[in-house]
Design a protein around this motif. Structure first.
Motif, PDB file in Angstrom:
ATOM      1  N   SER A 208       0.697  -1.253   0.127  1.00  0.00           N
ATOM      2  CA  SER A 208      -0.029  -0.109  -0.033  1.00  0.00           C
ATOM      3  C   SER A 208       0.776   1.279   0.058  1.00  0.00           C
ATOM      4  O   SER A 208       0.549   2.072  -0.676  1.00  0.00           O
ATOM      5  N   ARG A 209       2.070   1.289   0.711  1.00  0.00           N
ATOM      6  CA  ARG A 209       2.806   2.357   0.755  1.00  0.00           C
ATOM      7  C   ARG A 209       3.428   2.527  -0.664  1.00  0.00           C
ATOM      8  O   ARG A 209       3.709   3.934  -0.940  1.00  0.00           O
ATOM      9  N   ARG A 217      -4.439   6.219   4.962  1.00  0.00           N
ATOM     10  CA  ARG A 217      -5.165   5.563   4.182  1.00  0.00           C
ATOM     11  C   ARG A 217      -4.824   3.926   3.834  1.00  0.00           C
ATOM     12  O   ARG A 217      -5.594   3.241   3.727  1.00  0.00           O
ATOM     13  N   THR A 218      -3.545   3.920   4.449  1.00  0.00           N
ATOM     14  CA  THR A 218      -3.127   2.397   4.646  1.00  0.00           C
ATOM     15  C   THR A 218      -3.935   1.883   5.663  1.00  0.00           C
ATOM     16  O   THR A 218      -4.482   0.715   5.913  1.00  0.00           O
ATOM     17  N   PHE A 219      -4.097   2.628   6.730  1.00  0.00           N
ATOM     18  CA  PHE A 219      -4.870   1.989   8.162  1.00  0.00           C
ATOM     19  C   PHE A 219      -6.395   1.741   7.469  1.00  0.00           C
ATOM     20  O   PHE A 219      -7.043   0.672   7.984  1.00  0.00           O
ATOM     21  N   ARG A 220      -6.787   2.729   7.049  1.00  0.00           N
ATOM     22  CA  ARG A 220      -8.380   2.705   6.447  1.00  0.00           C
ATOM     23  C   ARG A 220      -8.656   1.702   5.347  1.00  0.00           C
ATOM     24  O   ARG A 220      -9.579   0.904   5.702  1.00  0.00           O
ATOM     25  N   SER A 221      -7.839   1.373   4.874  1.00  0.00           N
ATOM     26  CA  SER A 221      -7.932   0.494   3.617  1.00  0.00           C
ATOM     27  C   SER A 221      -7.534  -0.676   3.579  1.00  0.00           C
ATOM     28  O   SER A 221      -7.785  -1.749   2.811  1.00  0.00           O
ATOM     29  N   VAL A 222      -6.310  -0.955   4.407  1.00  0.00           N
ATOM     30  CA  VAL A 222      -5.741  -2.255   4.363  1.00  0.00           C
ATOM     31  C   VAL A 222      -5.954  -2.918   5.769  1.00  0.00           C
ATOM     32  O   VAL A 222      -6.498  -4.023   6.202  1.00  0.00           O
ATOM     33  N   THR A 223      -5.515  -2.002   6.864  1.00  0.00           N
ATOM     34  CA  THR A 223      -5.552  -2.778   8.402  1.00  0.00           C
ATOM     35  C   THR A 223      -6.966  -2.743   8.840  1.00  0.00           C
ATOM     36  O   THR A 223      -7.234  -4.060   9.382  1.00  0.00           O
ATOM     37  N   LEU A 224      -7.817  -1.699   8.503  1.00  0.00           N
ATOM     38  CA  LEU A 224      -8.965  -1.797   9.265  1.00  0.00           C
ATOM     39  C   LEU A 224      -9.941  -2.956   9.054  1.00  0.00           C
ATOM     40  O   LEU A 224     -10.466  -3.710   9.746  1.00  0.00           O
ATOM     41  N   PRO A 225     -10.031  -3.066   7.608  1.00  0.00           N
ATOM     42  CA  PRO A 225     -10.906  -4.235   7.042  1.00  0.00           C
ATOM     43  C   PRO A 225     -10.218  -5.667   7.511  1.00  0.00           C
ATOM     44  O   PRO A 225     -11.147  -6.450   7.789  1.00  0.00           O
ATOM     45  N   LEU A 226      -9.056  -5.746   7.791  1.00  0.00           N
ATOM     46  CA  LEU A 226      -8.428  -7.038   8.069  1.00  0.00           C
ATOM     47  C   LEU A 226      -8.367  -7.378   9.601  1.00  0.00           C
ATOM     48  O   LEU A 226      -8.717  -8.565  10.041  1.00  0.00           O
ATOM     49  N   ILE A 227      -8.989  -6.244  10.542  1.00  0.00           N
ATOM     50  CA  ILE A 227      -9.243  -6.651  11.722  1.00  0.00           C
ATOM     51  C   ILE A 227     -10.698  -6.422  12.141  1.00  0.00           C
ATOM     52  O   ILE A 227     -11.190  -6.456  13.679  1.00  0.00           O
ATOM     53  N   THR A 228     -11.624  -6.465  11.202  1.00  0.00           N
ATOM     54  CA  THR A 228     -12.915  -6.489  11.381  1.00  0.00           C
ATOM     55  C   THR A 228     -13.671  -7.535  12.192  1.00  0.00           C
ATOM     56  O   THR A 228     -14.588  -7.482  13.068  1.00  0.00           O
ATOM     57  N   PRO A 229     -12.908  -8.799  11.945  1.00  0.00           N
ATOM     58  CA  PRO A 229     -13.469  -9.891  12.743  1.00  0.00           C
ATOM     59  C   PRO A 229     -13.190  -9.481  14.470  1.00  0.00           C
ATOM     60  O   PRO A 229     -14.091 -10.020  15.182  1.00  0.00           O
ATOM     61  N   THR A 230     -12.250  -8.971  14.791  1.00  0.00           N
ATOM     62  CA  THR A 230     -11.995  -8.611  16.005  1.00  0.00           C
ATOM     63  C   THR A 230     -12.645  -7.746  16.382  1.00  0.00           C
ATOM     64  O   THR A 230     -13.182  -7.811  17.817  1.00  0.00           O
TER      65      THR A 230
END
Length: 311
Positions: A208-209, A217-230
């Motif tokens: 992403s970078r 943008r990296t946090f919103r588009s990459v990190t946040l979706p991947l931690i939605t189960p938690t």
């Protein structure tokens, strides 16, 4: 049939028998491991709840020795009881405020403590430490701090602010209890988020970078979706705990001032142990269970709309 096929057939029987025996042993070991938990759930959960439902159909006053079947009268009484619905509204308000503040603060702390800095482990332990402190001890200490002449108002006075009597002011009592409870439990959710953040593949963030995305943008588009189960897990367990809150209300406010902090679980306690109306209290308990279950099912049903990899 050739000699080779005959030998395979002869060997196949013992092999299949050994495989079945091994499968049975594995199943027995698995059952042995889960049996204590299953027995605990049945003995300490399902059976007591069955009794609660049974009591809800009775007029039960132990002091008078009354235990009379009255059918749905307690539930009919619930429908017209403004005190119950007021307590339920207070519970919803408490739960909404707690979830927003707790989850937001826990995620922020997890992001900050996910950095590779010297001494970061100490800060993680510091933020988690309130979780292991006794709830009664925690709220008693905070009761002194937020008293009219307590430490919080003393600190505010140093900068020229006249603080309210936090637990006796109708405008601040519920918010104060929410904040105290947030600080008590935020460490557990922080640890869950921290584990989820550390499970996000680094190569995805690096890609992403390289594509020109900034940190946000990296946090919103990459990190946040991947931690939605938690996030879903944290939302459910935080909601259930908030709906069932009792100790902070009992110790700090006793439901006051007036009924500003009378949540449904505290009303249940008052009905049972102050008014000795155990049948009606059981009906309130059934209502609390039904509402909590419904909110949990709503969150579980909507997960497919926002949780990553849910189909």
């Amino acid at each position: 049939m050739s000699g080779r096929e005959t030998a395979a057939t002869a060997d196949g029987g013992p092999r299949r028998s050994a495989a079945r025996r091994l499968a049975r042993n594995d199943a027995a070991v698995g059952l042995a491991f889960v049996a204590p938990a299953v027995i605990g759930v049945i003995g300490l959960g399902l059976i007591p709840f069955g009794y609660v439902v049974w009591y809800a159909f009775h007029d039960w006053n132990p002091l008078l020795g009354e235990f009379t079947w009255i059918g749905f009268d307690n539930f009919d009484r619930l429908l017209g009881d403004d005190v119950v619905w007021g307590a339920l509204l207070t519970t919803f308000t408490f739960t909404a405020l707690l979830m927003v503040l707790n989850i937001s603060l826990a995620l922020l702390l997890a992001v900050l403590l996910n950095q590779r800095l010297r001494g970061i482990t100490t800060f993680r332990a510091l933020f988690f430490s309130p979780v292991i402190v006794s709830t009664v001890a925690w709220v008693l200490i905070w009761g002194y701090l937020v008293a009219d002449n307590g430490g919080v108002n003393g600190a505010l006075a140093l900068v020229g602010i006249d603080g309210p009597n936090w637990l006796r002011d109708p405008n601040w009592a519920l918010v104060t209890v929410v904040v105290i409870q947030v600080f008590k439990g935020v460490g557990m959710n922080m640890i869950l988020f921290l584990a989820a953040l550390q499970g996000v593949p680094g190569e995805l963030k690096e890609a992403s970078r390289l594509d020109g995305a900034g940190a946000w943008r990296t946090f919103r588009s990459v990190t946040l979706p991947l931690i939605t189960p938690t996030i879903l897990l944290v939302s459910i367990i935080t909601m259930i705990a908030a709906m069932d809150v009792f100790v902070p209300i009992q110790v700090l406010t006793s439901g006051g001032p007036g009924r500003e902090t009378t949540v449904i679980s505290y009303l249940l306690y008052q009905t049972a142990f102050r008014q000795n109306d155990f049948g009606y209290a059981a009906a309130i308990g059934v209502l609390l269970f039904a509402v909590t279950l419904a909110l949990t099912m709503v969150q579980w049903k909507w997960r497919r709309r926002w949780v990553h990899d849910e189909v």
